[in-house]
Structure formats: structure tokens, C-alpha cells
Design an enzyme around this catalytic site. Structure first.
Site, PDB file in Angstrom:
ATOM      1  N   SER A  60       7.057   9.024  12.197  1.00  0.00           N
ATOM      2  CA  SER A  60       5.994   8.889  11.202  1.00  0.00           C
ATOM      3  C   SER A  60       6.533   9.086   9.795  1.00  0.00           C
ATOM      4  CB  SER A  60       4.881   9.907  11.480  1.00  0.00           C
ATOM      5  OG  SER A  60       4.066  10.048  10.334  1.00  0.00           O
ATOM      6  N   ARG A  84      -8.793  12.107  12.418  1.00  0.00           N
ATOM      7  CA  ARG A  84      -7.352  11.901  12.647  1.00  0.00           C
ATOM      8  C   ARG A  84      -6.581  13.221  12.627  1.00  0.00           C
ATOM      9  NH1 ARG A  84      -5.479   6.929   9.036  1.00  0.00           N
ATOM     10  NH2 ARG A  84      -3.644   7.138  10.355  1.00  0.00           N
ATOM     11  N   ASP A 121       1.786  -1.048  11.798  1.00  0.00           N
ATOM     12  CA  ASP A 121       0.466  -1.514  11.358  1.00  0.00           C
ATOM     13  C   ASP A 121       0.189  -2.963  11.764  1.00  0.00           C
ATOM     14  OD1 ASP A 121      -0.113   0.928  10.234  1.00  0.00           O
ATOM     15  OD2 ASP A 121       0.676   0.380   8.264  1.00  0.00           O
ATOM     16  N   ARG A 140      -6.474   1.890  17.826  1.00  0.00           N
ATOM     17  CA  ARG A 140      -6.271   0.439  17.697  1.00  0.00           C
ATOM     18  C   ARG A 140      -5.966  -0.252  19.023  1.00  0.00           C
ATOM     19  NH1 ARG A 140      -3.193   0.362  11.763  1.00  0.00           N
ATOM     20  NH2 ARG A 140      -5.158   0.375  10.597  1.00  0.00           N
ATOM     21  N   LYS A 171       0.841  -1.207   0.000  1.00  0.00           N
ATOM     22  CA  LYS A 171       0.000   0.000   0.000  1.00  0.00           C
ATOM     23  C   LYS A 171       0.874   1.253   0.000  1.00  0.00           C
ATOM     24  CE  LYS A 171      -2.973   0.634   3.552  1.00  0.00           C
ATOM     25  NZ  LYS A 171      -2.688   1.918   4.229  1.00  0.00           N
ATOM     26  N   LYS A 173      -4.575   5.910  14.560  1.00  0.00           N
ATOM     27  CA  LYS A 173      -4.640   5.263  13.239  1.00  0.00           C
ATOM     28  C   LYS A 173      -6.105   5.305  12.758  1.00  0.00           C
ATOM     29  CE  LYS A 173      -0.320   4.396  12.828  1.00  0.00           C
ATOM     30  NZ  LYS A 173       0.437   5.088  11.793  1.00  0.00           N
ATOM     31  N   ARG A 226       2.939   5.959  -3.288  1.00  0.00           N
ATOM     32  CA  ARG A 226       4.110   6.739  -3.699  1.00  0.00           C
ATOM     33  C   ARG A 226       4.374   6.628  -5.198  1.00  0.00           C
ATOM     34  NH1 ARG A 226       4.255   5.605   1.549  1.00  0.00           N
ATOM     35  NH2 ARG A 226       5.599   6.736   3.010  1.00  0.00           N
TER      36      ARG A 226
HETATM   37  C1  S3P Z   1       2.518   4.759   6.187  1.00  0.00           C
HETATM   38  C2  S3P Z   1       3.058   5.105   7.392  1.00  0.00           C
HETATM   39  C3  S3P Z   1       2.498   4.700   8.691  1.00  0.00           C
HETATM   40  C4  S3P Z   1       1.487   3.559   8.539  1.00  0.00           C
HETATM   41  C5  S3P Z   1       0.566   3.746   7.384  1.00  0.00           C
HETATM   42  C6  S3P Z   1       1.360   3.869   6.089  1.00  0.00           C
HETATM   43  C7  S3P Z   1       3.142   5.265   4.954  1.00  0.00           C
HETATM   44  O1  S3P Z   1       1.849   5.809   9.285  1.00  0.00           O
HETATM   45  O2  S3P Z   1       0.750   3.391   9.723  1.00  0.00           O
HETATM   46  O3  S3P Z   1      -0.323   2.663   7.260  1.00  0.00           O
HETATM   47  O4  S3P Z   1       2.842   4.753   3.866  1.00  0.00           O
HETATM   48  O5  S3P Z   1       3.962   6.189   5.058  1.00  0.00           O
HETATM   49  P1  S3P Z   1       2.712   6.878  10.139  1.00  0.00           P
HETATM   50  O6  S3P Z   1       3.770   7.345   9.250  1.00  0.00           O
HETATM   51  O7  S3P Z   1       1.781   8.000  10.495  1.00  0.00           O
HETATM   52  O8  S3P Z   1       3.189   6.115  11.345  1.00  0.00           O
END
Ligand code: S3P
Length: 443
Positions: A174, A129, A326, A357, A28, A353, A33
Site C-alpha cells: 500500500s 475503511r 485501481d 470492488r 489524483k 477500497k 502529494r
Molecule cells: C493511492 C494508493 C492506492 C490506490 C489509491 C491511491 C495513493 O491505495 O488504490 O487510489 O495515492 O497512494 P493503497 O495504497 O491503499 O493500495
């Protein structure tokens, strides 16, 4: 997502040994990206193995709204004709990112340094969020941003006409914050720097380098420092999306807890910034072999062979949280079947999230006879030989909570139900047939 439709309750029942091959969908994070960098490049980016979950489809739609030509050529095969860095045009309508935090945060970054105005919205979960974590640094580039109370969606961004480079230390680990800043930094003269205390998933850095950006990462006394040189010409690239380790976690967990199981999960990304769950499972004594380790699409991948066997509870250190952020919901399900107690530390981010969670897992596990304890930033699960089940978990529009409880029910004494399985399609559209194909009784 189809959040406006009726909830779809589902139930999972104790199943016989799971066997066969679980071919999980594309990653995902990498799928989002690939579409965004494709849209910011010059030329045609061909993507194979794209995750066609609703989150990613919403990002594809957004890229088209900003002027890229986005076409679906076949199963997982997409073409993006980009507009180049700084080439986004003003969209006519509101950009609806559905359930996707990654989609909205990354796209807001990509827009913040182009002089256009765009309004972003999302479903009920996304609208709760926190977005200030991204809009604060984007405002430092010179973007004008208006948000609903508490920094929530809907948000309108008027991108900076004369953006300034930013040097920013992320307040929480993050990859979404980091990536939003890097994408904004693309259309800024000079160097944009992001500093993180714990490394988070590095797909943006890898892909930016692959598309020709000058980006480097160093570990210094300050932490993990990523420096991007602004205004590169991104060159369109073919992207082969590896399979998602976060989606693979569900059939892997099912095979670990259902007696007699043995499954193969081919071509899963083994990026070290994503493999915390697998490190933890090996600590717990899980029988997982990593075969044919190789590189695909700039990411390390392997074929996983997973067999059921005894598991021991463990303490997961806080420093590992970012690399499995995740996967805590599904780990807490696996922990219910382990001998002894599993403690997950440093997991406060789970509270913001798609749902809270920690709360969603704690309540759902309790409803199924599992003893848990929670603090602000930890979750403890007491393992037991026989997990009673018989409860219904509330999923709060959260795909990973839905899938976690369906996996739980494959090995409990009584069936486990969820109130709504619809959100599963955000990240894993073929989840049900894939699990049923292994022999799981759910639906
Ligand atoms: C993601 C980063 C994570 C993850 C999300 C996908 C990403 O979130 O929980 O499902 O693709 O950069 P955070 O960067 O807020 O931790």
C-alpha cells in the site's frame, strides 16, 4: 463529496465508433502529494494540471486548515505557500476528507509527528475503511490516536512532541501506508525506514526527492527498502501534474470494446509503478501505441493511441496487482468482451477500497449477463462475444465502479444503468462531457 445529495442514476447505451482526443485530468495521487508537500515546504509551490476532483479539493481545504495559504489561480493552476516541516498549526474544526482514503491517510501521517491535535472524518464509504494500517505505525512514532471501533473514522490524533524514528514493514502492499509513514518521518530526527515486499506507486519518493529530502530506495533481501532522513528543509517547487493513467483507463477501455473506435489520449503518466493495466492489455492483444515518450514533472509520460480489436482473456499475476490496483474494475469490464477467461489474482485489497470492488463488479456484471467467479482474493470473468447488458449496477459511493459500468453499457446489447453517478466527480469531474465528445451515448 456530495454524498448527502440525492443519488443520480445514469445510463449508457450501445454507441457507434468512438473517435477523437480524450484529454483526461491530472493524476489524483500526484495532486494530493503536491498540495501536502507544498504545505510542508518553505516558499511558494506552483502547481499546474492539478486534478480538481472533490478528493483533491478536500485535501486543499485541509492544508489551509493546517495553516498553509492555498489559492486557486486558474484551471488546474494552484499556489501553496507552505509552513515548513513541523509547521502545521492546530486546525479549528474537524478535517473532513470526504471520500478520499489517500487524503485522510497521507494527512494523518503528516500530522502525527507535530504536537497538535486534529480530528479526521469522512463520508459513509471512508468511515467503513480500515485505518489501523496507518494509525498503528503512526502510534510507533509516539502519536496518541483514538479511533472508532475497528480503527475506523472519526479519528483524533495528538501528534508526538518528541517523535521517534520508525522502521516498519508494511503488512499489505500500500502506497498510502508507505506515504503516511514517510510524511510522518519528515519531522523526526534520524532515519525512518519503510520496507515493502512488492513495490507500490513511488510518487511520494519522487516528489520528496524533488523537494530536497534525502530519500533513497534499495532492493535488498528484506524487500523494497525506502530510507528517509528526517528534518529536511523542503524547498517549494513547481509541480506539473501528469495526466492520470487510472482515469485514462476509462476512455481507453471504451475504445477497446466499441467496434471501429480509434482515440488518442495525450500526456498520460507511464510510471512503471502504475502501468500494470497497460501491460495486461498488451498481453490481451490490445492495439495500443505509446507515442512521444518523454518526461514531464519528474514522471515518464506518453501519448496513447488506442484502436478497437480482438482481445484474449489472460491470467493477471498477483505480483502485478499493486501496479494496477485501481484498474481491476475497468479490466473486468474489458474482460467481458475478450475471448476466453480472465483471472485476476492477488486482489484482496480491492475489498477495502471505496467499496468492496470484487463484490461490486461481480454483482454488477452478473446483473448484465456476464458469468463471473470470485474468491477472497481473486476475480474471474468469462468473456463473451455479445454481452447482454440490461441491468443496473449498484455503485456504493465508488467513482470507479460507476465509470466502469457506464463504459460497459457502450458495447452491450441492451443499455446498462447505474444507481448513482454522483461519485464520479471525486476523481474525474469532466467524465461525461469527455466521453460524449468521443461519441459515447451516456448520461
Ligand atoms: C493511492 C494508493 C492506492 C490506490 C489509491 C491511491 C495513493 O491505495 O488504490 O487510489 O495515492 O497512494 P493503497 O495504497 O491503499 O493500495
Amino acid at each position: 463529496m456530495s454524498h448527502s445529495s440525492e443519488p443520480r442514476p445514469m445510463t449508457a447505451r450501445r454507441s457507434g465508433p468512438l473517435t477523437g482526443v480524450a484529454t483526461v485530468p491530472g493524476d489524483k495521487s500526484i495532486s494530493h502529494r503536491a498540495l501536502i508537500l507544498g504545505a510542508l515546504s518553505v516558499g511558494e509551490t506552483r502547481i499546474t494540471g492539478l486534478l480538481e476532483g472533490q478528493d483533491v479539493l478536500d485535501t486543499a481545504k485541509a492544508m489551509a486548515a493546517f495553516g498553509a495559504k492555498v489559492e486557486r489561480l486558474g484551471d488546474g493552476e494552484w499556489s501553496v505557500h507552505g509552513v515548513g516541516v513541523g509547521g502545521f498549526s492546530e486546525p479549528e474544526g474537524v478535517i473532513d476528507c470526504g471520500n478520499s482514503g489517500t487524503g485522510v491517510r497521507l494527512i494523518m501521517g503528516a500530522v502525527a509527528t507535530t504536537p497538535i491535535t486534529a480530528t479526521f472524518t469522512g463520508d459513509a464509504s471512508l468511515s467503513r475503511r480500515p485505518m489501523a494500517r496507518v494509525t498503528d505505525p503512526l502510534a510507533q512514532f509516539g502519536a496518541q490516536i483514538t479511533a472508532r471501533e475497528g480503527g475506523r473514522l472519526p479519528i483524533t490524533i495528538q501528534g508526538a512532541a518528541d517523535p521517534l524514528p520508525v522502521r516498519y514493514r508494511t503488512p499489505v502492499a500500500s502506497a498510502q501506508i508507505k506515504s503516511a509513514i514517510l510524511l510522518a518521518g519528515l519531522n523526526v530526527p534520524g532515519e525512518t525506514v519503510v520496507i515493502e515486499s512488492e513495490p507500490t506507486r513511488d510518487h511520494s519518493e519522487r516528489m520528496l526527492a524533488g523537494f530536497g529530502a534525502d530519500i533513497r530506495t534499495e532492493t535488498t533481501d528484506e524487500g523494497h527498502v525506502i530510507t528517509l532522513q528526517g528534518r529536511p528543509e523542503l524547498r517549494a517547487q513547481p509541480v506539473a501534474v501528469p495526466r492520470d493513467p487510472s482515469s485514462a483507463a476509462f476512455p481507453v477501455a471504451a475504445a477497446l470494446i466499441v467496434p471501429g473506435s480509434e482515440i488518442r489520449v495525450p500526456g498520460v503518466s507511464r510510471n512503471p509503478t502504475r502501468d500494470g493495466l497497460y501491460v495486461t492489455l498488451l498481453d490481451m492483444g490490445a492495439d495500443i501505441a505509446f507515442e512521444n515518450e518523454r518526461e514531464e514533472g519528474g514522471e515518464p509520460v506518453a501519448d496513447l493511441v488506442v484502436r478497437h480489436g480482438p482481445l484474449q482473456g489472460v491470467t493477471v499475476p498477483a505480483e502485478r496487482a499493486a501496479s494496477m490496483i485501481d484498474e481491476f474494475p475497468i479490466l473486468s469490464v474489458i474482460a467481458a468482451f475478450a475471448e476466453g477467461t480472465t483471472v485476476m489474482n492477488g486482489v484482496a485489497e480491492l475489498r477495502v477500497k471505496e467499496s468492496d470492488r470484487i463484490d461490486a463488479m461481480a454483482r454488477g456484471l452478473e446483473a448484465n449477463g456476464v458469468r463471473v467467479e470470485e474468491t477472497k482474493d481473486s476475480l474471474t470473468v468469462h468473456g463473451m462475444g455479445r454481452v447482454p447488458g440490461g441491468g443496473t449496477a449498484v455503485t456504493h459511493l465508488d467513482h470507479r465502479i460507476a465509470m466502469s459500468f457506464l463504459v460497459l453499457g457502450l458495447a452491450t446489447v441492451a443499455p446498462v444503468s447505474i444507481d448513482d453517478g454522483d461519485p464520479i466527480a471525486t476523481s474525474f469531474p469532466g467524465f461525461l462531457p469527455l466521453m460524449q465528445g468521443l461519441g459515447a451515448d451516456l448520461g
